[in-house]
Write a protein that holds these residues in place. Structure first.
Motif, PDB file in Angstrom:
ATOM      1  N   LEU A  66       0.613  -1.485  -0.407  1.00 30.32           N
ATOM      2  CA  LEU A  66       0.015  -0.136  -0.273  1.00 30.32           C
ATOM      3  C   LEU A  66       0.910   1.504   0.105  1.00 30.32           C
ATOM      4  CD1 LEU A  66      -3.100   0.836   0.274  1.00 30.32           C
ATOM      5  CD2 LEU A  66      -3.033   1.051   2.996  1.00 30.32           C
ATOM      6  N   LYS A  67       0.777   1.911  -0.919  1.00 28.33           N
ATOM      7  CA  LYS A  67       1.133   3.649  -0.868  1.00 28.33           C
ATOM      8  C   LYS A  67       0.478   4.099  -1.398  1.00 28.33           C
ATOM      9  CE  LYS A  67       5.756   2.781  -2.964  1.00 28.33           C
ATOM     10  NZ  LYS A  67       6.402   3.033  -4.420  1.00 28.33           N
ATOM     11  N   SER A  68       0.205   5.973  -0.079  1.00 27.70           N
ATOM     12  CA  SER A  68      -1.133   7.225  -0.320  1.00 27.70           C
ATOM     13  C   SER A  68      -1.725   6.893  -0.402  1.00 27.70           C
ATOM     14  CB  SER A  68      -0.623   7.194  -1.645  1.00 27.70           C
ATOM     15  OG  SER A  68       1.047   7.340  -1.555  1.00 27.70           O
ATOM     16  N   GLY A  69      -2.784   5.185   0.520  1.00 28.02           N
ATOM     17  CA  GLY A  69      -3.722   4.728   0.865  1.00 28.02           C
ATOM     18  C   GLY A  69      -4.390   4.532  -0.306  1.00 28.02           C
ATOM     19  N   LYS A  70      -3.460   3.444  -1.675  1.00 35.70           N
ATOM     20  CA  LYS A  70      -4.601   3.256  -2.714  1.00 35.70           C
ATOM     21  C   LYS A  70      -4.617   2.067  -2.432  1.00 35.70           C
ATOM     22  CE  LYS A  70      -3.016   7.478  -5.835  1.00 35.70           C
ATOM     23  NZ  LYS A  70      -2.997   7.271  -6.928  1.00 35.70           N
ATOM     24  N   LEU A  71      -5.574   1.123  -1.503  1.00 34.51           N
ATOM     25  CA  LEU A  71      -5.462   0.240  -1.474  1.00 34.51           C
ATOM     26  C   LEU A  71      -6.454  -0.852  -1.875  1.00 34.51           C
ATOM     27  CD1 LEU A  71      -5.868  -2.268   1.256  1.00 34.51           C
ATOM     28  CD2 LEU A  71      -8.887  -1.909   1.234  1.00 34.51           C
ATOM     29  N   ASN A  72      -6.898  -0.277  -3.387  1.00 34.44           N
ATOM     30  CA  ASN A  72      -7.880  -0.743  -4.820  1.00 34.44           C
ATOM     31  C   ASN A  72      -6.316  -1.271  -5.341  1.00 34.44           C
ATOM     32  OD1 ASN A  72      -9.460  -1.946  -5.962  1.00 34.44           O
ATOM     33  ND2 ASN A  72     -10.372  -0.046  -6.798  1.00 34.44           N
ATOM     34  N   LEU A  73      -5.144   0.118  -5.246  1.00 33.28           N
ATOM     35  CA  LEU A  73      -4.198  -0.651  -6.851  1.00 33.28           C
ATOM     36  C   LEU A  73      -3.283  -1.539  -5.605  1.00 33.28           C
ATOM     37  CD1 LEU A  73      -2.472   0.464  -8.867  1.00 33.28           C
ATOM     38  CD2 LEU A  73      -1.262   1.781  -7.306  1.00 33.28           C
ATOM     39  N   ALA A  74      -3.527  -1.597  -4.422  1.00 31.50           N
ATOM     40  CA  ALA A  74      -2.372  -2.667  -3.292  1.00 31.50           C
ATOM     41  C   ALA A  74      -2.744  -4.060  -3.937  1.00 31.50           C
ATOM     42  CB  ALA A  74      -2.247  -2.268  -2.589  1.00 31.50           C
ATOM     43  N   GLN A  75      -3.819  -4.298  -3.691  1.00 28.07           N
ATOM     44  CA  GLN A  75      -5.703  -5.475  -4.233  1.00 28.07           C
ATOM     45  C   GLN A  75      -4.711  -5.464  -5.407  1.00 28.07           C
ATOM     46  OE1 GLN A  75      -8.728  -4.408  -2.571  1.00 28.07           O
ATOM     47  NE2 GLN A  75      -8.240  -5.249  -0.253  1.00 28.07           N
ATOM     48  N   ASN A  76      -5.053  -4.958  -5.853  1.00 31.13           N
ATOM     49  CA  ASN A  76      -5.321  -5.542  -7.797  1.00 31.13           C
ATOM     50  C   ASN A  76      -3.788  -6.044  -8.197  1.00 31.13           C
ATOM     51  OD1 ASN A  76      -7.460  -4.436  -8.804  1.00 31.13           O
ATOM     52  ND2 ASN A  76      -6.886  -2.390  -9.368  1.00 31.13           N
ATOM     53  N   ILE A  77      -2.603  -5.421  -7.824  1.00 28.31           N
ATOM     54  CA  ILE A  77      -1.017  -5.959  -7.415  1.00 28.31           C
ATOM     55  C   ILE A  77      -1.317  -7.019  -7.091  1.00 28.31           C
ATOM     56  CG2 ILE A  77       1.387  -5.974  -7.128  1.00 28.31           C
ATOM     57  CD1 ILE A  77       0.689  -2.446  -6.708  1.00 28.31           C
ATOM     58  N   VAL A  78      -1.558  -7.389  -6.362  1.00 26.69           N
ATOM     59  CA  VAL A  78      -1.569  -9.160  -5.427  1.00 26.69           C
ATOM     60  C   VAL A  78      -2.475 -10.162  -5.892  1.00 26.69           C
ATOM     61  CG1 VAL A  78      -1.783  -9.866  -3.167  1.00 26.69           C
ATOM     62  CG2 VAL A  78      -0.860  -8.120  -3.279  1.00 26.69           C
ATOM     63  N   ASN A  79      -3.192  -9.486  -6.446  1.00 31.90           N
ATOM     64  CA  ASN A  79      -4.114 -10.527  -7.130  1.00 31.90           C
ATOM     65  C   ASN A  79      -3.645 -10.270  -8.487  1.00 31.90           C
ATOM     66  OD1 ASN A  79      -6.238 -10.334  -5.051  1.00 31.90           O
ATOM     67  ND2 ASN A  79      -7.069  -8.738  -5.852  1.00 31.90           N
ATOM     68  N   GLY A  80      -3.350  -9.761  -9.233  1.00 33.94           N
ATOM     69  CA  GLY A  80      -2.252  -9.565 -10.662  1.00 33.94           C
ATOM     70  C   GLY A  80      -1.948 -10.622 -10.164  1.00 33.94           C
ATOM     71  N   ALA A  81      -0.878 -10.506  -9.213  1.00 34.08           N
ATOM     72  CA  ALA A  81       0.217 -11.888  -9.015  1.00 34.08           C
ATOM     73  C   ALA A  81      -0.269 -12.698  -8.945  1.00 34.08           C
ATOM     74  CB  ALA A  81       1.350 -11.586  -8.102  1.00 34.08           C
ATOM     75  N   PHE A  82      -0.936 -12.900  -8.252  1.00 38.80           N
ATOM     76  CA  PHE A  82      -1.153 -14.577  -7.661  1.00 38.80           C
ATOM     77  C   PHE A  82      -2.146 -15.174  -9.370  1.00 38.80           C
ATOM     78  CE2 PHE A  82      -2.220 -14.482  -2.763  1.00 38.80           C
ATOM     79  CZ  PHE A  82      -0.518 -15.023  -2.734  1.00 38.80           C
ATOM     80  N   GLU A  83      -2.680 -14.448 -10.009  1.00 38.92           N
ATOM     81  CA  GLU A  83      -3.790 -14.776 -11.177  1.00 38.92           C
ATOM     82  C   GLU A  83      -1.454 -15.365 -11.544  1.00 38.92           C
ATOM     83  OE1 GLU A  83      -6.019 -15.986 -11.961  1.00 38.92           O
ATOM     84  OE2 GLU A  83      -6.094 -14.724  -9.929  1.00 38.92           O
ATOM     85  N   ILE A  84      -0.758 -14.679 -11.921  1.00 40.06           N
ATOM     86  CA  ILE A  84       0.577 -15.415 -12.778  1.00 40.06           C
ATOM     87  C   ILE A  84       0.821 -16.139 -12.156  1.00 40.06           C
ATOM     88  CG2 ILE A  84       3.058 -14.294 -13.267  1.00 40.06           C
ATOM     89  CD1 ILE A  84       1.678 -10.996 -13.074  1.00 40.06           C
TER      90      ILE A  84
END
Length: 156
Positions: A31-49
């Motif tokens: 998480l950076k600058s309170g952007k939880l949605n972006l952080a969740q998208n990064i983690v979910n994208g990484a898990f899909e990869i």
């Protein structure tokens, strides 16, 4: 001092997608600058990869990576009689997990790649296979503690 001022230890909520505390802790550390949605998208994208590359459950691979990256001992600077010693101490379970997550994120940021999701996925896969910078960092921490074993009697 009133009872209300004493802080209780707060435990993280499980992740909404994978229902895992570890995944939520990873998301919060990205998480950076309170952007939880972006952080969740990064983690979910990484898990899909991870799922696409290994054909296995990404949660199992992630937990294996955390286990491989968690240190058992670390050194702490302790000042005794005018000189500073690196004293080896055992790491608690929560701190070991925390360090493992921090190292995985740090070394995935340093990787070359297109997106953070790809870099994070590759670092998690490498760590689960016991290769990569995160595992090197753990081994370096253990070597440092082993080299300073003579100062173990200075433990707190």
């Amino acid at each position: 001092m009133s009872r209300r001022n004493i802080a209780k230890k707060r435990f993280p909520q499980p992740d909404p997608v994978y229902n895992s505390y570890l995944v939520n802790m990873l998301t919060k550390r990205i998480l950076k600058s309170g952007k939880l949605n972006l952080a969740q998208n990064i983690v979910n994208g990484a898990f899909e990869i991870i799922r696409a590359k290994t054909n296995e459950d990404p949660l199992v691979i992630f937990e294996k990576a955390i286990k491989n990256a968690s240190p058992v001992v670390e050194v702490k600077a302790r000042r005794i009689g005018g000189s500073t010693y690196q004293v080896p101490i055992e790491v608690s379970g929560f701190r070991a997990t925390n360090l493992a997550l921090r190292w995985i994120i740090t070394y995935s940021k340093q990787r070359v790649g297109r997106s953070m999701a790809i870099k994070l996925a590759n670092e998690i896969i490498d760590t689960s296979n016991e290769i990569g910078n995160t595992v090197k960092k753990k081994e370096e921490t253990h070597r440092m503690a082993d080299a300073n074993k003579a100062f173990a009697h200075f433990r707190y």
